[in-house]
Design a protein around this motif. Structure first.
Motif, PDB file in Angstrom:
ATOM      1  N   ALA A  48      33.647 -91.853  30.560  1.00 15.17           N
ATOM      2  CA  ALA A  48      32.919 -90.762  30.790  1.00 15.17           C
ATOM      3  C   ALA A  48      31.659 -90.892  29.873  1.00 15.17           C
ATOM      4  O   ALA A  48      30.840 -90.070  29.489  1.00 15.17           O
ATOM      5  CB  ALA A  48      33.685 -89.476  30.284  1.00 15.17           C
ATOM      6  N   GLY A  49      30.830 -92.122  30.013  1.00 17.23           N
ATOM      7  CA  GLY A  49      29.560 -92.576  29.423  1.00 17.23           C
ATOM      8  C   GLY A  49      29.637 -92.691  27.805  1.00 17.23           C
ATOM      9  O   GLY A  49      28.610 -92.768  27.139  1.00 17.23           O
ATOM     10  N   VAL A  50      31.051 -92.449  27.224  1.00 18.56           N
ATOM     11  CA  VAL A  50      31.282 -92.649  25.997  1.00 18.56           C
ATOM     12  C   VAL A  50      31.709 -94.005  25.268  1.00 18.56           C
ATOM     13  O   VAL A  50      32.954 -94.474  26.171  1.00 18.56           O
ATOM     14  CB  VAL A  50      32.126 -91.439  25.327  1.00 18.56           C
ATOM     15  N   PRO A  51      31.155 -94.731  24.445  1.00 17.93           N
ATOM     16  CA  PRO A  51      31.828 -95.979  23.809  1.00 17.93           C
ATOM     17  C   PRO A  51      33.096 -95.993  23.362  1.00 17.93           C
ATOM     18  O   PRO A  51      33.426 -94.533  22.716  1.00 17.93           O
ATOM     19  CB  PRO A  51      30.803 -96.571  22.837  1.00 17.93           C
ATOM     20  N   LEU A  52      33.946 -96.594  23.606  1.00 14.42           N
ATOM     21  CA  LEU A  52      35.350 -96.803  23.055  1.00 14.42           C
ATOM     22  C   LEU A  52      35.544 -97.713  21.961  1.00 14.42           C
ATOM     23  O   LEU A  52      35.312 -98.781  22.180  1.00 14.42           O
ATOM     24  CB  LEU A  52      36.621 -96.963  24.060  1.00 14.42           C
ATOM     25  N   GLY A  53      36.196 -97.336  20.795  1.00 11.81           N
ATOM     26  CA  GLY A  53      36.706 -98.225  19.818  1.00 11.81           C
ATOM     27  C   GLY A  53      38.088 -98.002  19.412  1.00 11.81           C
ATOM     28  O   GLY A  53      38.980 -97.286  20.067  1.00 11.81           O
TER      29      GLY A  53
ATOM     30  N   GLY B 294      32.572 -83.007  23.235  1.00  4.37           N
ATOM     31  CA  GLY B 294      31.104 -83.379  23.548  1.00  4.37           C
ATOM     32  C   GLY B 294      30.934 -84.408  22.493  1.00  4.37           C
ATOM     33  O   GLY B 294      29.869 -84.664  22.093  1.00  4.37           O
ATOM     34  N   VAL B 295      31.877 -85.584  22.092  1.00  8.44           N
ATOM     35  CA  VAL B 295      31.697 -86.349  21.323  1.00  8.44           C
ATOM     36  C   VAL B 295      30.827 -87.571  21.795  1.00  8.44           C
ATOM     37  O   VAL B 295      30.841 -87.743  22.987  1.00  8.44           O
ATOM     38  CB  VAL B 295      32.991 -86.955  20.604  1.00  8.44           C
ATOM     39  N   ASP B 296      30.275 -88.343  20.796  1.00 10.10           N
ATOM     40  CA  ASP B 296      29.298 -89.364  21.187  1.00 10.10           C
ATOM     41  C   ASP B 296      30.155 -90.762  21.228  1.00 10.10           C
ATOM     42  O   ASP B 296      29.899 -91.678  21.934  1.00 10.10           O
ATOM     43  CB  ASP B 296      28.354 -89.544  20.196  1.00 10.10           C
ATOM     44  N   GLU B 297      31.344 -90.725  20.705  1.00  5.03           N
ATOM     45  CA  GLU B 297      32.174 -92.037  20.642  1.00  5.03           C
ATOM     46  C   GLU B 297      33.687 -91.349  20.531  1.00  5.03           C
ATOM     47  O   GLU B 297      33.903 -90.493  20.065  1.00  5.03           O
ATOM     48  CB  GLU B 297      31.764 -93.061  19.766  1.00  5.03           C
TER      49      GLU B 297
END
Length: 366
Positions: free
Chosen positions: A36-41, A336-339
């Motif tokens: 969803a456009g958010v980097p995964l860690g 709405g998080v960035d990552e």
């Protein structure tokens, strides 16, 4: 004051992708993994399975870091816990050094270092050294909880006072070399560390750290995986209290979510039983190593224990790849998080690794 990654700014997420693909072959397998456009860690605890050893658990975590780097995950963080037989990550700086040596591009850090357990100067020197050895790849996530029981916390702190705000201020001072006039540490220097610190995050599971992170204008990571009821209020408080700084112009947030992914939902539920039983024993004063899923399935749960586990698992993402990706996508949109970070605990390291493989493949197909 350099407290955040130089590539994080407008346009934000696209800058993340650009930095992470530097010097990496332009193939789908090596592109940063997003959902969803958010980097995964990845957040890992170096779980110690029943019947296994601490050394093997630590090596399994290092192997997992290599694998998740290959899969395109953007960060690999390890957490500080003490006195827990099933968790080997008691010293994040030591483990981070080994992980960073074994990998090439993935950012490596702490999720987190529990600052009240340490001298701020020691933390600055440790992470300054890591940053010097692995420039541009080290994250320092700071937390204020002890990460252990009260007796162990007292042993760690030698009876010292709990002054998290003061420690955090000192830590920033050691990294920047900037102190108020006549400060007792103005002639104390963190070498390495001063002028070249890692990227700083504040971690939390309540509104306290959210407000501090917002006031300081630094990124905030929330422990959704064990305090989900506080996630939305804490993120809202962080955003409302945010003040632009030299580190960030706008709020930047990340959460960690508990995931167990397997080829089938039934298999995932079976595997997740091990971590559920482990957590139940920890919360009831019977900590131990991570049991086998067979032991968890055969355990004689009381009605109250069953309710406890059902409540915990209701906010985790347990299932086949489609179900997990659907749930995580909803979580990202809801918060709405960035990552987003994923944390997975299974008895067998091979099942943990396979879970990340399945998530990665499913994320790329969406």
């Amino acid at each position: 004051m350099k407290v955040f990654i130089s590539w994080l700014g407008a346009p934000g997420r696209s800058a993340v992708s650009a930095a992470l693909t530097r010097d990496v072959a332009d193939t789908d397998a090596n592109l940063p993994l997003t959902l969803a456009g958010v980097p995964l860690g990845v957040l890992d605890l170096a779980p110690v399975p029943d019947g296994g050893g601490v050394g093997a658990a630590l090596r399994a975590t290092i192997d997992l870091a290599r694998k998740t780097e290959d899969l395109g995950f953007t960060r690999f963080w390890v957490a500080e816990h003490h006195g827990m037989p099933g968790v080997a990550s008691s010293s994040p700086p030591v483990l981070i050094g080994h992980i960073a040596d074994a990998t090439h591009t993935i950012r490596v850090g702490s999720g987190g270092v529990m600052l009240p357990n340490h001298s701020s100067l020691v933390v600055a020197e440790q992470f300054g050294m890591l940053e010097a050895l692995h420039p541009g790849r080290i994250d320092l996530g700071i937390g204020r909880a002890p990460g252990t029981d009260q007796a162990t916390a007292r042993a760690l702190r030698h009876g010292g006072p709990d002054d998290f705000p003061g420690q955090l201020t000192d830590l920033l001072g050691f990294f920047t070399g900037q102190w108020p006039a006549n400060h007792p540490y103005e002639n104390v220097h963190a070498i390495p560390g001063e002028g070249d610190g890692p990227d700083l995050w504040l971690l939390g599971s309540s509104g306290y750290s959210a407000q501090v992170a917002g006031t300081l204008g630094i990124p905030f990571a929330f422990a959704h995986h064990f305090m989900p009821q506080n996630t939305l209020p804490a993120l809202d408080l962080y955003r409302k209290s945010f003040r632009p700084s030299a580190a960030l112009e706008q709020p930047y947030s990340m959460i960690a979510a508990g995931v167990t992914c397997a080829d089938t939902g039934e298999r995932a539920k079976f595997l997740a039983g091990a971590s559920a039983l482990s957590f139940l024993k920890l919360r009831t004063g019977r900590p131990g190593r991570v049991p086998t899923p067979e032991e968890a399935a055969a355990y004689p749960y009381s009605a109250m224990e069953k309710a406890f586990i059902e409540d915990r698992q209701s906010t985790q993402y347990i299932g086949d790849p489609d179900a997990v990706i659907e749930g995580l996508t909803h979580l990202i949109k809801q918060t709405g998080v960035d990552e987003l970070m994923i944390t997975t605990q299974t008895h067998d390291p091979a099942d943990r690794r396979h879970s990340f493989e399945l998530v990665a493949a499913a994320a790329r197909s969406h």
